[in-house]
Design a protein around this motif. Structure first.
Motif, short mmCIF file in Angstrom:
data_model
loop_
_atom_site.label_atom_id
_atom_site.label_comp_id
_atom_site.label_asym_id
_atom_site.label_seq_id
_atom_site.Cartn_x
_atom_site.Cartn_y
_atom_site.Cartn_z
N GLU A 40 -8.63 -26.82 -39.48
CA GLU A 40 -7.86 -25.41 -38.72
C GLU A 40 -8.91 -24.82 -37.75
N VAL A 41 -10.36 -25.03 -37.81
CA VAL A 41 -11.27 -24.50 -37.14
C VAL A 41 -11.16 -25.09 -35.82
N THR A 42 -11.16 -26.29 -35.95
CA THR A 42 -11.06 -27.24 -34.52
C THR A 42 -9.82 -27.27 -33.98
N GLU A 43 -8.81 -26.64 -34.31
CA GLU A 43 -7.48 -26.59 -33.96
C GLU A 43 -7.43 -26.03 -32.43
N ARG A 44 -6.76 -26.53 -31.36
CA ARG A 44 -7.13 -26.28 -29.93
C ARG A 44 -6.02 -25.36 -29.68
N ALA A 45 -4.97 -25.19 -30.08
CA ALA A 45 -3.77 -24.33 -29.68
C ALA A 45 -4.33 -22.72 -29.86
N GLY A 46 -4.17 -22.07 -28.64
CA GLY A 46 -4.52 -20.81 -28.37
C GLY A 46 -5.99 -20.75 -28.23
N GLU A 47 -6.79 -21.92 -27.68
CA GLU A 47 -8.16 -21.79 -27.30
C GLU A 47 -8.43 -21.11 -26.15
N MET A 48 -9.42 -20.40 -25.91
CA MET A 48 -9.99 -19.64 -24.89
C MET A 48 -10.93 -20.17 -23.92
N VAL A 49 -11.13 -19.47 -22.78
CA VAL A 49 -12.47 -19.80 -21.87
C VAL A 49 -13.31 -18.32 -21.77
N PRO A 50 -13.94 -18.32 -22.55
CA PRO A 50 -14.97 -16.90 -22.64
C PRO A 50 -15.37 -16.61 -21.40
N GLU A 51 -15.44 -15.23 -21.12
CA GLU A 51 -16.11 -14.74 -19.84
C GLU A 51 -17.47 -14.77 -19.76
N SER A 52 -18.01 -14.63 -20.93
CA SER A 52 -19.62 -14.89 -20.90
C SER A 52 -20.02 -15.23 -22.56
N GLY A 53 -21.25 -15.55 -22.81
CA GLY A 53 -21.88 -15.80 -24.10
C GLY A 53 -21.38 -14.84 -24.93
N ALA A 54 -21.33 -13.76 -24.56
CA ALA A 54 -21.06 -12.27 -25.60
C ALA A 54 -19.80 -12.58 -26.09
N ALA A 55 -18.89 -12.98 -25.37
CA ALA A 55 -17.50 -13.08 -25.90
C ALA A 55 -17.24 -13.98 -27.16
N GLN A 56 -18.22 -14.70 -27.58
CA GLN A 56 -18.18 -15.45 -28.87
C GLN A 56 -18.47 -14.61 -29.87
N GLY A 57 -19.52 -13.86 -29.78
CA GLY A 57 -19.76 -12.73 -30.76
C GLY A 57 -18.98 -11.92 -30.92
N SER A 58 -17.95 -11.39 -29.77
CA SER A 58 -17.18 -10.29 -30.01
C SER A 58 -15.86 -10.87 -30.91
N HIS A 59 -15.77 -12.19 -30.42
CA HIS A 59 -14.50 -13.03 -31.22
C HIS A 59 -14.79 -12.82 -32.72
N GLU A 60 -16.00 -13.40 -32.98
CA GLU A 60 -16.42 -13.21 -34.58
C GLU A 60 -16.53 -12.02 -35.14
N VAL A 61 -16.98 -11.10 -34.34
CA VAL A 61 -17.13 -9.68 -35.17
C VAL A 61 -15.68 -9.04 -35.27
N GLY A 62 -14.88 -9.49 -34.28
CA GLY A 62 -13.52 -8.99 -34.20
C GLY A 62 -12.70 -9.58 -35.57
N LYS A 63 -12.98 -11.11 -35.82
CA LYS A 63 -12.22 -11.43 -36.67
C LYS A 63 -12.73 -11.13 -38.41
N ALA A 64 -14.19 -10.86 -38.01
CA ALA A 64 -14.72 -10.18 -39.43
C ALA A 64 -14.10 -9.14 -39.84
N MET A 65 -13.84 -8.13 -38.82
CA MET A 65 -13.37 -6.66 -38.88
C MET A 65 -11.96 -6.89 -39.53
N ALA A 66 -11.27 -7.62 -38.93
CA ALA A 66 -9.67 -7.98 -39.31
C ALA A 66 -9.79 -8.49 -40.38
N GLY A 67 -10.75 -9.32 -40.74
CA GLY A 67 -10.80 -9.98 -42.36
C GLY A 67 -11.04 -9.32 -43.43
N ARG A 68 -11.72 -8.34 -43.09
CA ARG A 68 -12.21 -7.32 -44.31
C ARG A 68 -11.17 -6.35 -44.35
N LEU A 69 -10.32 -5.81 -43.35
CA LEU A 69 -9.35 -4.99 -43.72
C LEU A 69 -8.50 -5.14 -44.95
#
Length: 304
Positions: A273-302
């Protein structure tokens, strides 16, 4: 309106033969003044003579273009600075840098001498760093620059016997990513070209029919686009035998699993599921990875 380089000054490294020669000739044909750099060494980087560069300069001049030869090794920063100064003294600006110089020291990793690893890294990676550094302030001051790094499918995807070359070629992609971000405010556009071409570097490695299809000339249009006024930036263009593709370093949507003792087991169980490529993105910069992860974490905790 065609792509033209009138009034532009280009430096092409490793331009005494093969792909670099084709790059230099094409830029000159379309109006650029070209500094033709070549150490004139053997394919493994040994030796040196400016005669290869001189021959390309003669060819450009015979066709009515403007060119100069330079025999600097890209591994020598002082010599590279002098090379850039040579272009500035003659023509007053540097608009385009094509980092094309390279060598091969192929062997399987088990048999490879570390000196051969370091030398290949030094020529490809530090060579491009030296040249880019030497033109950077000039391009920033004139608010215009186009830098083309030469990467390779061996770096992007691997190739037996080329751990040194592949590591260096992938490093150039990392260099490009950040230089493109830092150069944006001064219209310095930085891209990578991944060529497939039959040159002295690939002699004896492919059958004749394949070599015929892989003319170095077929790669040149991609370089011209990346060096042009309307060039993209942070793009990896692949080219060979008349076909052009783009390579991307992508990030999958991933999966929020949280923290805890059982997360390693959960990750192992759900890796597909982690390596599933549907919906993959090209981040604008390295910071985008962190933003994505924190976003998932926030959504996951709600609470649902």
């Amino acid at each position: 309106m065609g792509i033209d380089f009138k009034g532009r000054v280009a430096i092409v490294t490793g331009a005494g033969g093969g792909l670099g020669r084709q790059h230099a000739l094409a830029l000159a044909r379309r109006g650029a003044k070209v500094l033709v750099n070549d150490l004139g060494g053997a394919r493994d980087g040994s030796g040196g003579s400016v005669s290869a560069a001189d021959a390309v300069v003669a060819e450009i001049r015979a066709a009515g273009g403007e060119a100069m030869a330079n025999g600097a090794s890209v591994t020598d920063f002082a010599a590279v600075q002098a090379m850039v100064q040579q272009a500035m003294d003659a023509w007053g600006r540097v608009d385009i840098l094509v980092n094309n110089a390279g060598i091969l020291r192929d062997k399987s990793f088990a048999k490879m001498d570390l000196a051969d690893f370091a030398l290949v890294m030094n020529v490809h990676l530090m060579g491009a760093v030296h040249c880019s550094k030497a033109v950077w302030d000039i391009m920033a001051a004139q608010k215009y620059g186009r830098i083309v790094m030469t990467t390779s499918s061996s770096g992007l995807y691997g190739n037996f016997g080329q751990s040194n070359y592949g590591a260096a070629k992938m490093a150039l992609v990392g260099l490009m990513q950040t230089l493109a971000i830092e150069g944006a405010k001064n219209d310095i556009r930085v891209n990578c070209l991944a060529p497939t071409a039959a040159t002295r570097m690939t002699e004896g490695l492919m059958p004749e029919a394949v070599l015929q299809a892989l003319q170095p000339e077929a790669v040149v249009p991609a370089m011209l686009v990346l060096a042009s006024q309307d060039a993209p930036t942070r793009t990896i263009l692949c080219a060979g035998a008349g076909t052009f593709e783009a390579a991307n370093i992508t990030l999958t949507q991933g999966l929020y699993l949280g923290m805890g003792e059982q997360v390693p087991e959960a990750l192992a169980a759900r890796l597909a599921e982690v390596t599933e490529r549907a919906g993959e993105m090209v981040p604008e910069s390295g910071a985008a990875q962190g933003s994505h992860e924190v976003g998932k974490a926030m959504a996951g905790r709600l609470p649902a």
